[in-house]
Design an enzyme around this catalytic site. Structure first.
Site, PDB file in Angstrom:
ATOM      1  CB  THR A   1      -0.848   0.028   1.295  1.00 28.66           C
ATOM      2  OG1 THR A   1      -1.576  -1.172   1.348  1.00 28.66           O
ATOM      3  CG2 THR A   1      -1.750   1.240   1.351  1.00 28.66           C
TER       4      THR A   1
ATOM      5  CB  VAL B   1     -12.262  -4.872   2.199  1.00 28.28           C
ATOM      6  CG1 VAL B   1     -11.859  -3.458   2.598  1.00 28.28           C
ATOM      7  CG2 VAL B   1     -13.290  -4.825   1.070  1.00 28.28           C
ATOM      8  N   GLY B   2      -8.922  -4.930   2.695  1.00 27.28           N
ATOM      9  CA  GLY B   2      -7.872  -4.855   3.712  1.00 27.28           C
ATOM     10  C   GLY B   2      -8.055  -3.648   4.614  1.00 27.28           C
ATOM     11  CG  ASP B   3      -4.505  -1.977   6.186  1.00 25.86           C
ATOM     12  OD1 ASP B   3      -4.285  -2.864   5.324  1.00 25.86           O
ATOM     13  OD2 ASP B   3      -3.766  -0.979   6.323  1.00 25.86           O
TER      14      ASP B   3
ATOM     15  CB  THR C   1       2.199  -0.373   3.987  1.00 28.86           C
ATOM     16  OG1 THR C   1       2.363  -1.377   2.979  1.00 28.86           O
ATOM     17  CG2 THR C   1       3.548  -0.117   4.632  1.00 28.86           C
ATOM     18  N   GLY C   2       1.139  -3.240   4.930  1.00 25.05           N
ATOM     19  CA  GLY C   2       1.426  -4.572   5.469  1.00 25.05           C
ATOM     20  C   GLY C   2       0.202  -5.458   5.336  1.00 25.05           C
TER      21      GLY C   2
ATOM     22  N   GLY D   1      -3.230  -6.390   5.909  1.00 30.60           N
ATOM     23  CA  GLY D   1      -4.443  -5.705   6.365  1.00 30.60           C
ATOM     24  C   GLY D   1      -5.163  -6.428   7.486  1.00 30.60           C
TER      25      GLY D   1
HETATM   26  N1  GLY Z   1      -2.354  -3.265   3.525  1.00 36.33           N
HETATM   27  C1  GLY Z   1      -3.044  -3.574   2.351  1.00 36.33           C
HETATM   28  C2  GLY Z   1      -3.940  -4.719   2.447  1.00 36.33           C
HETATM   29  O1  GLY Z   1      -3.780  -5.611   3.261  1.00 36.33           O
HETATM   30  O2  GLY Z   1      -4.861  -4.765   1.644  1.00 36.33           O
END
Ligand code: GLY
Length: 318
Positions: free
Chosen positions: A150, A179-181, A201-202, A204
């Site tokens: 991200t 859906v992530g974070d 980032t990482g 989610g």
């Molecule tokens: N950090 C992005 C995701 O996990 O979608």
């Protein structure tokens, strides 16, 4: 004071453009949107925008968000397909009193009505990555595509406004609709002009377990420097996840307070970030995490920068 900080080396060209606007007293809203669009438009970054890696059905579903730290307005899109700049749609949504977080078809309808640019975001290069990964999937565990994911940014303008924004194609080979974070307020991003902002980032799924961007802003509101706030939050979540679940996914965070002081923390090797302030030219740093969880930074060498681009643009061996 003004400044911007962003996850990964890939953000530096955008951050440089954003800084030009901030120098001229531009707004943190315009600067962060411009900066993220730059990353979204570059086809060789395979985790954001055009050229982003697809889900398991070979569709590019994108997540993005925008937050205004003066008004606390939030806008976000999740699992949106076929639009060029999800961050701009998220920012437009942040002005809506209700219906400001939209997913999938609903987000696409909104974008269409508002005249946002439609674009097939699946590149031939991303298709090649997909085919290669399908072959590898049999042996490997599903994880965020190695190296970077991200783009998350925090921006402070000379009027004291703080914004945060994110954009991502999320986990490579994710399930359709995952859906992530990144579009989730408090997890992927948070901004409050009274204190500052943070973005993540990482992985989610794990970042969300700590509402970690909000937690960093909360720690800053208690008087912590952004560096201490980032390390405290990341190390705590890493420890909790490791104790309770046996391991923690990738967690990397950036933050800036409303004085332009910044901080970064990670639980992985190889995290990089880009930062610019009134007193500092746009700079890419590489992060090293010590045994004690403290992070140190060194400026990325010219050689590292060149090698990074070469690797990003190298032909894909299928
Ligand atoms: N950090 C992005 C995701 O996990 O979608």
């Amino acid at each position: 004071m003004w400044g911007m900080i962003a996850t990964w080396r890939m953000a530096v060209e955008g951050v440089t453009k954003g800084a030009e606007m901030l120098k001229e007293n531009g707004s943190a809203g315009d600067a962060i949107e411009t900066a993220i669009r730059e990353v979204e438009d570059f086809p060789y970054y395979k985790s954001v925008g055009y050229g982003g890696l697809p889900n398991e059905e070979m569709e590019v579903e994108l997540d993005a968000a925008f937050m205004d730290g003066d008004t606390l307005d939030i806008g976000a899109v999740a699992a949106i397909k076929d639009y060029a700049n999800p961050v701009s749609i998220a920012r437009r949504l942040s002005r809506e009193k209700v219906n400001s977080v939209l997913v999938g078809e609903g987000a696409e309808k909104f974008a269409h009505k508002e005249g946002f640019e439609r674009k097939n975001m699946l590149t031939d290069r991303a298709k090649a990555h997909y085919r290669k990964r399908v072959k590898e999937m049999k042996e490997e565990e599903l994880k965020p595509y190695s190296g970077h994911d991200t783009v998350g940014m925090v921006c402070l303008d000379s009027h004291g406004k703080v914004t945060a924004a994110t954009s991502t194609s999320g986990l490579f080979m994710k399930k359709k609709g995952r859906v992530g974070d990144s579009p989730i307020a408090g997890s992927g991003f948070y901004a409050d002009s009274k204190w500052g902002g943070a973005s993540a980032t990482g992985l989610g799924e794990d970042l969300m377990k700590g509402c970690i961007s909000y937690e960093i802003v909360r720690l800053m509101s208690e008087g912590m420097h952004p560096q201490e706030a980032c390390e405290t939050a990341v190390n705590k979540l890493d420890k909790e996840l490791t104790e309770r679940r046996g391991k923690a996914g990738d967690l990397s965070l950036i933050a800036m307070n409303n004085k332009g002081e910044w901080g970064v923390a990670t639980n992985i090797e190889g995290f990089s970030f880009a930062v610019v302030t009134e007193n500092q030219e746009p700079t890419v740093y590489l992060v090293t995490r010590g045994e004690d969880g403290r992070c140190t930074f060194e400026v990325a060498s010219q050689e590292w920068m060149e090698n990074y681009m070469k690797t990003r643009m190298a032909p894909i061996e299928e």
